[in-house]
Write an enzyme that holds these catalytic residues in place. Structure first.
Site, PDB file in Angstrom:
ATOM      1  N   ARG A 173       0.793  -1.142   0.129  1.00 39.47           N
ATOM      2  CA  ARG A 173       0.177  -0.126  -0.052  1.00 39.47           C
ATOM      3  C   ARG A 173       0.951   1.283   0.096  1.00 39.47           C
ATOM      4  NH1 ARG A 173      -5.515  -0.771   2.341  1.00 39.47           N
ATOM      5  NH2 ARG A 173      -6.077  -2.514   1.271  1.00 39.47           N
TER       6      ARG A 173
ATOM      7  N   ARG B 131      -6.735  11.489  -5.259  1.00 38.46           N
ATOM      8  CA  ARG B 131      -7.987  10.821  -4.807  1.00 38.46           C
ATOM      9  C   ARG B 131      -9.307  11.430  -5.189  1.00 38.46           C
ATOM     10  NH1 ARG B 131     -11.783   8.082  -3.897  1.00 38.46           N
ATOM     11  NH2 ARG B 131     -12.232   6.634  -2.109  1.00 38.46           N
TER      12      ARG B 131
ATOM     13  N   ARG C 281      -3.023   6.711   1.520  1.00 33.45           N
ATOM     14  CA  ARG C 281      -3.269   7.967   2.024  1.00 33.45           C
ATOM     15  C   ARG C 281      -2.375   8.479   3.041  1.00 33.45           C
ATOM     16  NH1 ARG C 281      -8.953   5.135   3.865  1.00 33.45           N
ATOM     17  NH2 ARG C 281      -7.488   3.364   3.901  1.00 33.45           N
TER      18      ARG C 281
ATOM     19  N   ASP D 139      -7.173  -2.843  -7.348  1.00 30.45           N
ATOM     20  CA  ASP D 139      -7.570  -3.373  -5.971  1.00 30.45           C
ATOM     21  C   ASP D 139      -7.897  -4.922  -6.203  1.00 30.45           C
ATOM     22  OD1 ASP D 139      -8.441  -2.490  -2.947  1.00 30.45           O
ATOM     23  OD2 ASP D 139      -9.972  -4.096  -3.619  1.00 30.45           O
TER      24      ASP D 139
ATOM     25  N   TYR E 188     -14.785 -12.042   0.233  1.00 31.10           N
ATOM     26  CA  TYR E 188     -15.533 -10.526   0.415  1.00 31.10           C
ATOM     27  C   TYR E 188     -16.829 -10.675  -0.415  1.00 31.10           C
ATOM     28  CZ  TYR E 188     -11.562  -8.066   2.316  1.00 31.10           C
ATOM     29  OH  TYR E 188     -10.657  -7.743   3.136  1.00 31.10           O
TER      30      TYR E 188
HETATM   31  O1  CP3 Z   1      -0.015  -1.755  -2.199  1.00 31.67           O
HETATM   32  C1  CP3 Z   1      -0.432  -0.999  -3.142  1.00 31.67           C
HETATM   33  O2  CP3 Z   1      -0.102   0.191  -3.231  1.00 31.67           O
HETATM   34  C2  CP3 Z   1      -1.394  -1.243  -4.381  1.00 31.67           C
HETATM   35  C3  CP3 Z   1      -2.720  -1.067  -4.294  1.00 31.67           C
HETATM   36  C4  CP3 Z   1      -3.477  -1.972  -3.603  1.00 31.67           C
HETATM   37  C5  CP3 Z   1      -4.686  -1.672  -2.970  1.00 31.67           C
HETATM   38  N1  CP3 Z   1      -5.387  -2.793  -2.497  1.00 31.67           N
HETATM   39  C6  CP3 Z   1      -5.280  -0.077  -3.112  1.00 31.67           C
HETATM   40  C7  CP3 Z   1      -6.370   0.242  -2.115  1.00 31.67           C
HETATM   41  C8  CP3 Z   1      -3.414  -3.241  -3.220  1.00 31.67           C
HETATM   42  C9  CP3 Z   1      -2.394  -4.166  -3.641  1.00 31.67           C
HETATM   43  C10 CP3 Z   1      -4.667  -3.714  -2.529  1.00 31.67           C
HETATM   44  C11 CP3 Z   1      -4.907  -4.872  -2.159  1.00 31.67           C
HETATM   45  C12 CP3 Z   1      -6.075  -5.046  -1.357  1.00 31.67           C
HETATM   46  N2  CP3 Z   1      -7.050  -4.481  -1.479  1.00 31.67           N
HETATM   47  C13 CP3 Z   1      -6.113  -6.321  -0.283  1.00 31.67           C
HETATM   48  C14 CP3 Z   1      -5.109  -7.231  -0.045  1.00 31.67           C
HETATM   49  C15 CP3 Z   1      -3.850  -6.853   0.904  1.00 31.67           C
HETATM   50  C16 CP3 Z   1      -4.277  -6.530   2.164  1.00 31.67           C
HETATM   51  O3  CP3 Z   1      -4.513  -5.431   2.661  1.00 31.67           O
HETATM   52  O4  CP3 Z   1      -4.687  -7.404   3.013  1.00 31.67           O
HETATM   53  C17 CP3 Z   1      -7.498  -6.373   0.178  1.00 31.67           C
HETATM   54  C18 CP3 Z   1      -7.895  -7.178   1.260  1.00 31.67           C
HETATM   55  C19 CP3 Z   1      -8.124  -5.163  -0.359  1.00 31.67           C
HETATM   56  C20 CP3 Z   1      -9.616  -4.924  -0.324  1.00 31.67           C
HETATM   57  C21 CP3 Z   1      -9.714  -3.630   0.136  1.00 31.67           C
HETATM   58  N3  CP3 Z   1      -9.607  -2.506  -0.679  1.00 31.67           N
HETATM   59  C22 CP3 Z   1     -10.127  -3.029   1.564  1.00 31.67           C
HETATM   60  C23 CP3 Z   1     -10.322  -4.058   2.698  1.00 31.67           C
HETATM   61  C24 CP3 Z   1     -10.135  -1.714   1.411  1.00 31.67           C
HETATM   62  C25 CP3 Z   1     -10.629  -0.862   2.404  1.00 31.67           C
HETATM   63  C26 CP3 Z   1      -9.441  -0.621   3.613  1.00 31.67           C
HETATM   64  C27 CP3 Z   1      -8.902   0.659   3.865  1.00 31.67           C
HETATM   65  O5  CP3 Z   1      -7.853   0.906   4.221  1.00 31.67           O
HETATM   66  O6  CP3 Z   1      -9.967   1.671   3.705  1.00 31.67           O
HETATM   67  C28 CP3 Z   1      -9.735  -1.215   0.248  1.00 31.67           C
HETATM   68  C29 CP3 Z   1      -9.543   0.003  -0.473  1.00 31.67           C
HETATM   69  C30 CP3 Z   1      -8.351   0.426  -0.978  1.00 31.67           C
HETATM   70  N4  CP3 Z   1      -7.334  -0.407  -1.751  1.00 31.67           N
HETATM   71  C31 CP3 Z   1      -7.312   1.596  -0.576  1.00 31.67           C
HETATM   72  C32 CP3 Z   1      -6.372   1.509  -1.410  1.00 31.67           C
HETATM   73  C33 CP3 Z   1      -5.127   2.614  -1.315  1.00 31.67           C
HETATM   74  C34 CP3 Z   1      -7.870   2.805   0.429  1.00 31.67           C
HETATM   75  C35 CP3 Z   1      -9.205   3.443  -0.176  1.00 31.67           C
HETATM   76  C36 CP3 Z   1      -8.946   4.884  -0.351  1.00 31.67           C
HETATM   77  O7  CP3 Z   1      -7.741   5.457  -0.820  1.00 31.67           O
HETATM   78  O8  CP3 Z   1      -9.836   5.542  -0.479  1.00 31.67           O
END
Ligand code: CP3
Length: 345
Positions: free
Chosen positions: A26, A39, A30, A76, A151
């Site tokens: 990640r 964003r 943010r 994602d 999910y």
């Molecule tokens: O690593 C990176 O920088 C690449 C981008 C990436 C995202 N999600 C962007 C994201 C990657 C590799 C993921 C994988 C992902 N997504 C996983 C597996 C890794 C882990 O964290 O366990 C999972 C379970 C998801 C599903 C997901 N997407 C969730 C549970 C959430 C909400 C969590 C939160 O922090 O709000 C997301 C949203 C998400 N995906 C964000 C980002 C940067 C945050 C949303 C935002 O910026 O508004």
């Protein structure tokens, strides 16, 4: 610089480097003000992931700011359910939402659409690959079928994935067929990323935790192997990293049985134990506690030193054991990079 001279790829080919390559899960997120700015321009999170302009920009931001050794595609894991015909949306502060899906209905999932529906992701990979500095490796990724399935079945995140586990026990044939549908859509999607320039692929199995061995074998090992074998059969010859988060004592089984090239470890893994269990020289990535990065100071210093010493002489890519949290000060990331690149072990 030739391909194999990229430190990240050298480690995945089995070399131990004195200064480990480093990137953060990640890393586009943010905690970066430049990320929050982009964003704010996106209509919603799914549109953000599917916009090559915006996704390329945020993928490159952490590379420009910190010079990490690897760049991970901004997307994602929950885009695959969209290709399968399911609705996915993100609620700020609550995370992802989906219409709950019953695995008995696996035949209603649409097939063969991931490269068409998610074609923009391929375009992002193409643009990022064309603009990366020579030493930086481009990582593509997808969720592993089990984690994506949790999910889909639960309708979002859940405490213990109980409904999904019940379904896997109760209807094994339908559930395994459901996993195969997700795996096959994932093979097409990852092959597309490879063709577009990804030099490494990573499979996120964030909810591999707490599964009894027979279930672990069915829902983690078998679908992961199906994806790796499927990619190899299509000539996708780049390294594949697996991340079965929380696999605990089943991590070595995963390393040996899935065909992956390297394994990402979570924060709970004891490095000495893991080293004694893994095949000699099996590449690993990880596994600093994200809360130690948030804390900074001497806690961060000592954890980075401990992990570097524990993996010294072993092919190791430095990373977190889970994603960076939005509250991490940029100065802590700078401290981490300084400790790795300029510090003593
Ligand atoms: O690593 C990176 O920088 C690449 C981008 C990436 C995202 N999600 C962007 C994201 C990657 C590799 C993921 C994988 C992902 N997504 C996983 C597996 C890794 C882990 O964290 O366990 C999972 C379970 C998801 C599903 C997901 N997407 C969730 C549970 C959430 C909400 C969590 C939160 O922090 O709000 C997301 C949203 C998400 N995906 C964000 C980002 C940067 C945050 C949303 C935002 O910026 O508004």
């Amino acid at each position: 610089m030739t391909e194999t001279a990229k430190p990240f790829l050298q480690v995945l080919s089995g070399q131990a480097l004195d200064t480990p390559p480093v990137w953060l899960m990640r890393q586009a997120g943010r905690y970066l003000s430049e990320y929050r700015e982009v964003r704010a321009k996106a209509e919603n999170f799914v549109q953000f992931c599917l916009s090559p302009d915006l996704a390329t920009e945020v993928t490159l931001q952490p590379i420009r700011r910190f010079g990490f050794d690897a760049s991970i595609l901004f997307a994602d894991i929950l885009l695959i359910p969209i290709a399968l015909g399911r609705k996915v949306w993100f609620v700020t502060g609550e995370g992802p939402k989906l219409e709950p899906f019953d695995p008995l209905n696996f035949e209603s999932l649409l097939e063969g659409r991931s490269t068409e529906v998610l074609g923009n992701v391929g375009e992002t990979v193409r643009r990022v690959s064309a603009s990366l500095p020579d030493h930086v490796t481009m990582i593509g990724f997808a969720g592993s079928p089990w984690t994506v399935a949790t999910y889909m079945v639960e309708g979002g995140g859940s405490k213990d994935r109980f409904k999904t586990r019940v379904s896997a026990w109760e209807h094994p044939e339908a559930f395994d067929a459901f996993m195969d549908r997700i795996a096959d859509a994932t093979i097409d999607y990852l092959e597309m990323q490879y063709q577009a320039g990804a030099e490494c692929l990573k499979l996120f199995d964030s909810w591999a935790e707490g599964l009894p061995r027979p279930l672990f074998e069915r829902v983690i090992i078998r679908p992961t192997k199906r994806i790796v074998d499927g990619l190899r059969a299509r000539g996708v010859d780049c390294p594949v990293i697996g991340f079965p988060r929380g696999a605990s004592t089943l991590y070595p089984f995963y390393a040996e049985a899935t065909g992956i090239t390297g394994m990402a470890l979570d924060t709970g893994v004891d490095p000495a134990w893991m080293r004694s269990q893994l095949p000699e020289g099996f590449p690993v990535q990880g596994h600093l506690d994200p809360s130690a990065l948030r804390a900074g100071g001497t806690a961060l210093d000592s954890e980075v030193r401990r992990l570097r010493a524990a993996w010294s002489g072993h092919p190791h890519i430095f990373n977190l054991g889970h994603g960076i949290t939005p509250d991490v000060p940029v100065s802590h990331v700078e401290q981490l990079l300084h400790l790795i690149r300029d510090g003593d072990v």
